[in-house]
Enzyme design. Structure first.
Site, short mmCIF file in Angstrom:
data_model
loop_
_atom_site.label_atom_id
_atom_site.label_comp_id
_atom_site.label_asym_id
_atom_site.label_seq_id
_atom_site.Cartn_x
_atom_site.Cartn_y
_atom_site.Cartn_z
N LYS A 114 0.81 -1.22 0.00
CA LYS A 114 0.00 0.00 0.00
C LYS A 114 0.84 1.26 0.00
O LYS A 114 0.53 2.22 -0.70
CB LYS A 114 -0.92 0.01 1.23
CG LYS A 114 -2.37 0.02 0.80
CD LYS A 114 -3.32 0.26 1.92
CE LYS A 114 -4.69 0.49 1.31
NZ LYS A 114 -5.75 0.02 2.12
N LYS A 197 -4.50 -8.16 -7.50
CA LYS A 197 -5.84 -8.52 -7.02
C LYS A 197 -6.86 -7.44 -7.39
O LYS A 197 -6.52 -6.26 -7.50
CB LYS A 197 -5.81 -8.81 -5.51
CG LYS A 197 -5.81 -7.60 -4.64
CD LYS A 197 -6.11 -7.94 -3.18
CE LYS A 197 -6.03 -6.64 -2.39
NZ LYS A 197 -6.30 -6.75 -0.99
N LYS A 200 -10.63 -2.20 -4.45
CA LYS A 200 -11.42 -0.96 -4.49
C LYS A 200 -10.53 0.23 -4.84
O LYS A 200 -11.00 1.24 -5.33
CB LYS A 200 -12.01 -0.67 -3.10
CG LYS A 200 -13.03 -1.66 -2.61
CD LYS A 200 -13.57 -1.25 -1.24
CE LYS A 200 -14.07 -2.43 -0.45
NZ LYS A 200 -13.18 -2.81 0.67
P1 TYM Z 1 -11.38 -5.55 2.57
O1 TYM Z 1 -12.32 -4.44 2.85
O2 TYM Z 1 -10.19 -5.24 1.71
O3 TYM Z 1 -12.14 -6.75 1.88
C1 TYM Z 1 -13.30 -7.34 2.48
C2 TYM Z 1 -13.27 -8.83 2.24
O4 TYM Z 1 -13.20 -9.10 0.83
C3 TYM Z 1 -12.09 -9.95 0.56
N1 TYM Z 1 -11.50 -9.55 -0.73
C4 TYM Z 1 -11.26 -10.38 -1.73
N2 TYM Z 1 -11.48 -11.71 -1.87
C5 TYM Z 1 -11.13 -12.27 -3.05
N3 TYM Z 1 -10.58 -11.58 -4.07
C6 TYM Z 1 -10.35 -10.25 -3.98
N4 TYM Z 1 -9.83 -9.57 -4.99
C7 TYM Z 1 -10.70 -9.60 -2.76
N5 TYM Z 1 -10.60 -8.32 -2.32
C8 TYM Z 1 -11.10 -8.30 -1.07
C9 TYM Z 1 -11.11 -9.71 1.69
O5 TYM Z 1 -10.24 -10.81 1.85
C10 TYM Z 1 -12.04 -9.52 2.86
O6 TYM Z 1 -12.42 -10.77 3.38
N6 TYM Z 1 -8.71 -5.93 6.74
C11 TYM Z 1 -9.95 -6.32 6.13
C12 TYM Z 1 -11.19 -5.90 6.90
C13 TYM Z 1 -11.20 -6.31 8.33
C14 TYM Z 1 -11.46 -7.62 8.81
C15 TYM Z 1 -11.42 -7.50 10.23
C16 TYM Z 1 -11.71 -8.84 8.20
C17 TYM Z 1 -11.03 -5.50 9.40
N7 TYM Z 1 -11.17 -6.22 10.56
C18 TYM Z 1 -11.62 -8.62 11.06
C19 TYM Z 1 -11.91 -9.96 9.03
C20 TYM Z 1 -11.87 -9.84 10.43
C21 TYM Z 1 -10.01 -5.66 4.75
O7 TYM Z 1 -9.40 -4.67 4.49
O8 TYM Z 1 -10.90 -6.25 3.92
#
Ligand code: TYM
Length: 333
Positions: A114, A197, A200
């Site tokens: 990032k 990947k 967003k």
């Molecule tokens: P975030 O907001 O980036 O993504 C949310 C969820 O979507 C999954 N994801 C993907 N899966 C497959 N292919 C992709 N290209 C892809 N992009 C995103 C992510 O793996 C995620 O499951 N840090 C986390 C949010 C978070 C969280 C937590 C998750 C904060 N606290 C506690 C689990 C438990 C995040 O940024 O996800």
């Protein structure tokens, strides 16, 4: 339902939710609702680790909640809330800032990816982001965390934090969480570059299919998706070294609940022109009802807010006694 099992997961309201979020996370969250007590959180405190315009953050928090519900999260059965409503997330994160080691955080690949060369300009929050994530999970003593592949390292850190806390304070208060990474959609890649990947934050709208895209937009994005000049192979092994083909076949497989191999058998020898048409059809078929439902929910923001308030109260009721227990262990009076 066993008392020993509790699911927690979340997503950041930093932009439109996309196909990767749906296939890697939301779809699996929905499946777990029948067997586990589930807590699904819109992590607005994680979102502000990079600059967010306040009005946009509010709107995107509601839109994230709408995406959860539209994909099948039931706010009666599961707990759905936004993170900043429950102060224990921040309180436990501070304690974990004092448990996690700098060396552990320095290894986090998502932080490195990032910030790139701009490390000095990154917020301190972005650096300790994984500690807040550990706090999210352990504040509820969650045991199972359904996520996409990209969150695996953060969950390993959560396990390390729980282990060190338990060891340092001679307690067994925190469970060692299990990542739940399921299916062909666990790692959806960019439509423009099969080695990156789907995200967003990618500047190109054409890199991702958003859950708010209409059928024409989905069609245009799939038509423009990068491919190679070959036809589809007979087996998944033939996708080796073809990242874009691997990704599109993987998306088709995830959307139809098949394996990559089954999709290859079905489309063997066909070109991407044909395959993209079939992919567009299944993507529109699966996503159109979600898009429609999200729009319906977003028409009544007050109702979304009521759901988040109620979810926050239910989350707080679980978190509060656990936080008190942790404070006692640490020696706070
Ligand atoms: P975030 O907001 O980036 O993504 C949310 C969820 O979507 C999954 N994801 C993907 N899966 C497959 N292919 C992709 N290209 C892809 N992009 C995103 C992510 O793996 C995620 O499951 N840090 C986390 C949010 C978070 C969280 C937590 C998750 C904060 N606290 C506690 C689990 C438990 C995040 O940024 O996800």
């Amino acid at each position: 339902m066993s008392d020993q099992k509790r699911v927690f997961s979340g997503a950041q309201p930093t932009g439109n939710m996309h196909l990767g979020n749906y296939l890697g996370a939301f779809r699996n969250w929905v499946k777990l609702q029948d067997d586990y007590e589930c807590i699904y959180c819109v992590v607005d405190m994680h979102a502000i680790t990079t600059w967010q315009d306040p009005a946009t953050l509010t709107q995107q928090t509601r839109e994230a909640a709408a995406a959860y519900i539209a994909t099948g999260v039931d706010p009666e059965k599961s707990i759905l809330f936004n993170q900043s409503r429950v102060p224990g997330h921040a309180e436990l994160a501070w304690i974990f800032n004092c448990v996690a080691r700098l060396g552990w955080l320095n290894r986090m690949t998502q932080f490195k990816d990032k910030v790139g060369k701009n490390r000095e300009k990154a917020s301190c929050g972005l650096y300790v982001y994984p500690n807040l994530m550990a706090a999210d999970i352990l504040l509820y003593k969650a045991t199972h965390v359904p996520v996409g592949q990209d969150q695996k390292q953060h969950l390993e850190l959560t396990r390390d934090i729980a282990t060190k806390f338990n060891h340092d304070f001679k307690t067994e208060i925190f469970p060692i969480v299990e990542p739940v990474i399921m299916g062909e959609g666990a790692k959806v890649m960019s439509l423009r570059d099969g080695t990156k990947k789907m995200s967003k934050s990618d500047p190109s709208q054409y890199s991702r299919i958003s859950l708010t895209d209409d059928a024409d937009t989905i069609m245009a994005k799939i038509r423009k998706a990068k491919t190679d000049a070959e036809t589809l192979p007979a087996t998944a092994a033939g996708l080796e070294g073809r990242p874009e083909a691997t990704n599109l076949v993987g998306i088709y497989a995830a959307l139809t609940d098949a394996t990559r191999n089954q999709v290859c058998v079905q489309f063997e020898g066909r070109g991407f022109g044909d395959f993209k048409k079939a992919l567009t059809d299944v993507a529109v078929e699966k996503l159109a009802p979600i898009t429609t439902e999200m729009a319906r929910l977003m028409d009544d923001p007050a109702e979304i807010d009521r759901i988040l308030v109620r979810g926050g109260e239910r989350a707080q009721a679980i978190a509060e006694p656990i936080l008190q227990e942790v404070k006692q262990v640490v020696g706070f009076i």
